[in-house]
Design a protein around this motif. Structure first.
Motif, PDB file in Angstrom:
ATOM      1  N   LEU A  42       0.688  -1.545  -0.404  1.00 18.00           N
ATOM      2  CA  LEU A  42       0.063  -0.243   0.103  1.00 18.00           C
ATOM      3  C   LEU A  42       1.391   1.086  -0.613  1.00 18.00           C
ATOM      4  CD1 LEU A  42      -2.864   1.175   0.214  1.00 18.00           C
ATOM      5  CD2 LEU A  42      -2.258   0.633   2.639  1.00 18.00           C
ATOM      6  N   ALA A  43       2.287   0.993   1.367  1.00 19.58           N
ATOM      7  CA  ALA A  43       3.047   2.720   0.426  1.00 19.58           C
ATOM      8  C   ALA A  43       3.475   2.742  -0.352  1.00 19.58           C
ATOM      9  CB  ALA A  43       4.157   2.056   1.836  1.00 19.58           C
ATOM     10  N   VAL A  44       4.187   1.743  -1.131  1.00 18.95           N
ATOM     11  CA  VAL A  44       4.459   1.496  -2.195  1.00 18.95           C
ATOM     12  C   VAL A  44       4.034   2.314  -3.308  1.00 18.95           C
ATOM     13  CG1 VAL A  44       5.070   0.474  -4.740  1.00 18.95           C
ATOM     14  CG2 VAL A  44       6.626  -0.267  -2.066  1.00 18.95           C
ATOM     15  N   PHE A  45       1.972   1.625  -3.816  1.00 18.58           N
ATOM     16  CA  PHE A  45       1.404   1.994  -4.333  1.00 18.58           C
ATOM     17  C   PHE A  45       1.049   3.475  -4.541  1.00 18.58           C
ATOM     18  CE2 PHE A  45      -3.054   2.523  -5.451  1.00 18.58           C
ATOM     19  CZ  PHE A  45      -2.888   2.022  -6.459  1.00 18.58           C
ATOM     20  N   ILE A  46       0.906   3.673  -2.838  1.00 14.25           N
ATOM     21  CA  ILE A  46       0.822   5.496  -2.501  1.00 14.25           C
ATOM     22  C   ILE A  46       1.837   6.307  -2.856  1.00 14.25           C
ATOM     23  CG2 ILE A  46       0.370   7.185  -0.890  1.00 14.25           C
ATOM     24  CD1 ILE A  46      -1.100   5.272   0.385  1.00 14.25           C
ATOM     25  N   VAL A  47       3.027   5.980  -3.185  1.00 16.37           N
ATOM     26  CA  VAL A  47       3.998   6.683  -2.664  1.00 16.37           C
ATOM     27  C   VAL A  47       3.950   6.655  -4.932  1.00 16.37           C
ATOM     28  CG1 VAL A  47       6.727   7.137  -3.601  1.00 16.37           C
ATOM     29  CG2 VAL A  47       5.951   6.324  -1.499  1.00 16.37           C
ATOM     30  N   ARG A  48       4.315   5.324  -5.675  1.00 16.80           N
ATOM     31  CA  ARG A  48       4.299   5.523  -7.147  1.00 16.80           C
ATOM     32  C   ARG A  48       3.249   6.427  -8.103  1.00 16.80           C
ATOM     33  NH1 ARG A  48       2.758   2.083 -11.023  1.00 16.80           N
ATOM     34  NH2 ARG A  48       3.977   1.537 -12.870  1.00 16.80           N
ATOM     35  N   SER A  49       1.896   6.180  -7.324  1.00 14.74           N
ATOM     36  CA  SER A  49       0.680   6.408  -8.021  1.00 14.74           C
ATOM     37  C   SER A  49       0.418   8.032  -8.018  1.00 14.74           C
ATOM     38  CB  SER A  49      -0.611   5.766  -7.370  1.00 14.74           C
ATOM     39  OG  SER A  49      -0.409   4.639  -7.606  1.00 14.74           O
ATOM     40  N   PHE A  50       0.772   8.463  -6.488  1.00 11.95           N
ATOM     41  CA  PHE A  50       0.759  10.107  -6.283  1.00 11.95           C
ATOM     42  C   PHE A  50       1.407  10.652  -6.077  1.00 11.95           C
ATOM     43  CE2 PHE A  50      -2.762   7.362  -5.097  1.00 11.95           C
ATOM     44  CZ  PHE A  50      -3.560   7.611  -5.514  1.00 11.95           C
ATOM     45  N   ILE A  51       2.788  10.167  -5.812  1.00 12.21           N
ATOM     46  CA  ILE A  51       4.146  11.034  -5.030  1.00 12.21           C
ATOM     47  C   ILE A  51       5.401  11.548  -6.217  1.00 12.21           C
ATOM     48  CG2 ILE A  51       5.449  11.964  -3.644  1.00 12.21           C
ATOM     49  CD1 ILE A  51       2.983  10.196  -2.249  1.00 12.21           C
ATOM     50  N   VAL A  52       5.679   9.386  -6.743  1.00 15.55           N
ATOM     51  CA  VAL A  52       7.058  10.061  -7.826  1.00 15.55           C
ATOM     52  C   VAL A  52       7.133   8.741  -8.277  1.00 15.55           C
ATOM     53  CG1 VAL A  52       8.602   9.559  -5.816  1.00 15.55           C
ATOM     54  CG2 VAL A  52       9.526  10.191  -7.430  1.00 15.55           C
ATOM     55  N   GLU A  53       7.546   8.582  -9.783  1.00 11.64           N
ATOM     56  CA  GLU A  53       7.614   7.602 -10.032  1.00 11.64           C
ATOM     57  C   GLU A  53       8.344   6.840 -10.759  1.00 11.64           C
ATOM     58  OE1 GLU A  53       4.856   4.165 -13.395  1.00 11.64           O
ATOM     59  OE2 GLU A  53       4.377   6.119 -13.091  1.00 11.64           O
ATOM     60  N   PRO A  54       8.936   5.488 -10.689  1.00 12.90           N
ATOM     61  CA  PRO A  54      10.441   5.951 -11.927  1.00 12.90           C
ATOM     62  C   PRO A  54      10.295   5.090 -12.963  1.00 12.90           C
ATOM     63  CG  PRO A  54      10.337   3.969 -10.224  1.00 12.90           C
ATOM     64  CD  PRO A  54       9.413   4.098  -9.781  1.00 12.90           C
ATOM     65  N   PHE A  55      11.147   5.381 -14.285  1.00 13.64           N
ATOM     66  CA  PHE A  55      10.994   5.108 -15.520  1.00 13.64           C
ATOM     67  C   PHE A  55      12.188   5.048 -15.179  1.00 13.64           C
ATOM     68  CE2 PHE A  55       6.910   7.006 -15.268  1.00 13.64           C
ATOM     69  CZ  PHE A  55       5.610   6.140 -15.701  1.00 13.64           C
ATOM     70  N   LYS A  56      12.399   4.482 -16.820  1.00 10.17           N
ATOM     71  CA  LYS A  56      14.139   3.659 -17.471  1.00 10.17           C
ATOM     72  C   LYS A  56      13.599   4.001 -19.505  1.00 10.17           C
ATOM     73  CE  LYS A  56      17.187   0.607 -18.640  1.00 10.17           C
ATOM     74  NZ  LYS A  56      17.470  -0.847 -18.721  1.00 10.17           N
ATOM     75  N   ILE A  57      14.825   5.090 -18.989  1.00  7.15           N
ATOM     76  CA  ILE A  57      14.720   5.582 -20.519  1.00  7.15           C
ATOM     77  C   ILE A  57      15.439   4.461 -21.621  1.00  7.15           C
ATOM     78  CG2 ILE A  57      16.212   7.514 -22.107  1.00  7.15           C
ATOM     79  CD1 ILE A  57      13.700   8.523 -20.001  1.00  7.15           C
TER      80      ILE A  57
END
Length: 275
Positions: free
Chosen positions: A63-78
């Motif tokens: 749940l914590a990872v889901f909230i951070v990833r969905s609403f705060i910051v998300e990682p991406f690869k170029i």
């Protein structure tokens, strides 16, 4: 989108099991434990079964990872060189999910309106031709702008975007040098590449919504950005598939503003913020 959907389902399932444990399984274990006088037997009776331990136990972390990833910051690869020299292949970047408003995962419904993208910002978005693919480009035109890219000169609302020539850049992918410039869009400065050997004419364009807002010539393209749409370009101007070819980015496709390289395993010096 597939990962987001799978992760959302995983959070929902483990959350349901966690709630069931709190409301049903835990009270039942407590009743069973109360029926025993021996402390060790009580401890065994209160212990979660293995399946419950792994499903309900991981829920708070998920749940914590889901909230951070969905609403705060998300990682991406170029994955490509279209944003060189700003972003290189293998860069692992962080994307601010809050700047452009909070959206409900999977359904992509905007819950909170924050601010609109600004010219010069690097944005991650779902590719309009295939929304299962994420793209990263620079915002060049916002709704209402007249954007022209003629003879490799960018003009916004009739004003040429200033460029300053820099020392040539060595492109490791092409094993060749290419021209490098510092461009300033709305006081935001960034570096871009142009290959003088590449033609200025834009070919192999797609059909896209609002294509009638664009006029293609032998010199390049002129577009008026429709409401709710954005015109984007890669910093590697002659090696980028962007709005010049496949059209505008709808506001609903925006994911967030890219702002930080947190890792590149082959080029550690690239870690840090970027323009």
């Amino acid at each position: 989108m597939n990962f987001t959907l799978i992760f959302s389902i995983l959070v929902l399932v483990t959350g349901s099991v966690w709630c069931a444990d709190k409301l049903f399984f835990l009270p039942r274990r407590r009743r069973l434990a109360a029926g025993h006088a021996d402390a060790q037997t009580q401890k065994e009776a209160l212990r979660r079964p293995v399946w419950l331990e792994y499903s309900a136990g991981f829920f708070p972390v998920l749940l914590a990872v889901f909230i951070v990833r969905s609403f705060i910051v998300e990682p991406f690869k170029i994955p490509s060189s279209s944003m060189l020299p700003t972003l290189d292949i293998g860069d692992l970047i962080l994307v601010n999910k809050f700047d452009y408003g909070l959206r409900l995962p999977v359904l992509n419904i905007k819950l909170v309106q924050n601010r609109n993208p600004r010219r010069g910002e690097v944005a991650v978005f779902r590719y309009p031709k295939d929304e299962s693919i994420d793209y990263v480009k620079r915002i060049i035109g916002v709704p209402g702008d007249a954007v022209a890219y003629l003879n490799k000169q960018l003009t916004i609302n009739g004003q040429p975007v200033p460029e300053i020539a820099l020392p040539d850049y060595f492109d490791e992918e092409r094993m060749a040098y290419t021209r490098q410039y510092r461009e300033t869009v709305d006081a935001r400065s960034h570096v871009l590449l142009k290959n003088p050997a590449a033609p200025g004419v834009i070919i192999n364009t797609y059909d896209f919504p609002f294509k009638d807002h664009c006029a293609y010539t032998l010199e390049g393209v002129i577009c008026t950005v429709p409401p709710g749409q954005y015109f984007v370009m890669g910093d590697n101007r002659d090696n980028s598939s962007d709005s010049r070819y496949w059209g505008f980015v709808p506001d609903r496709n925006l994911i967030g503003r890219a702002f930080f390289i947190w890792m590149n395993f082959s080029k550690l010096k690239r870690i840090g913020q970027f323009d």
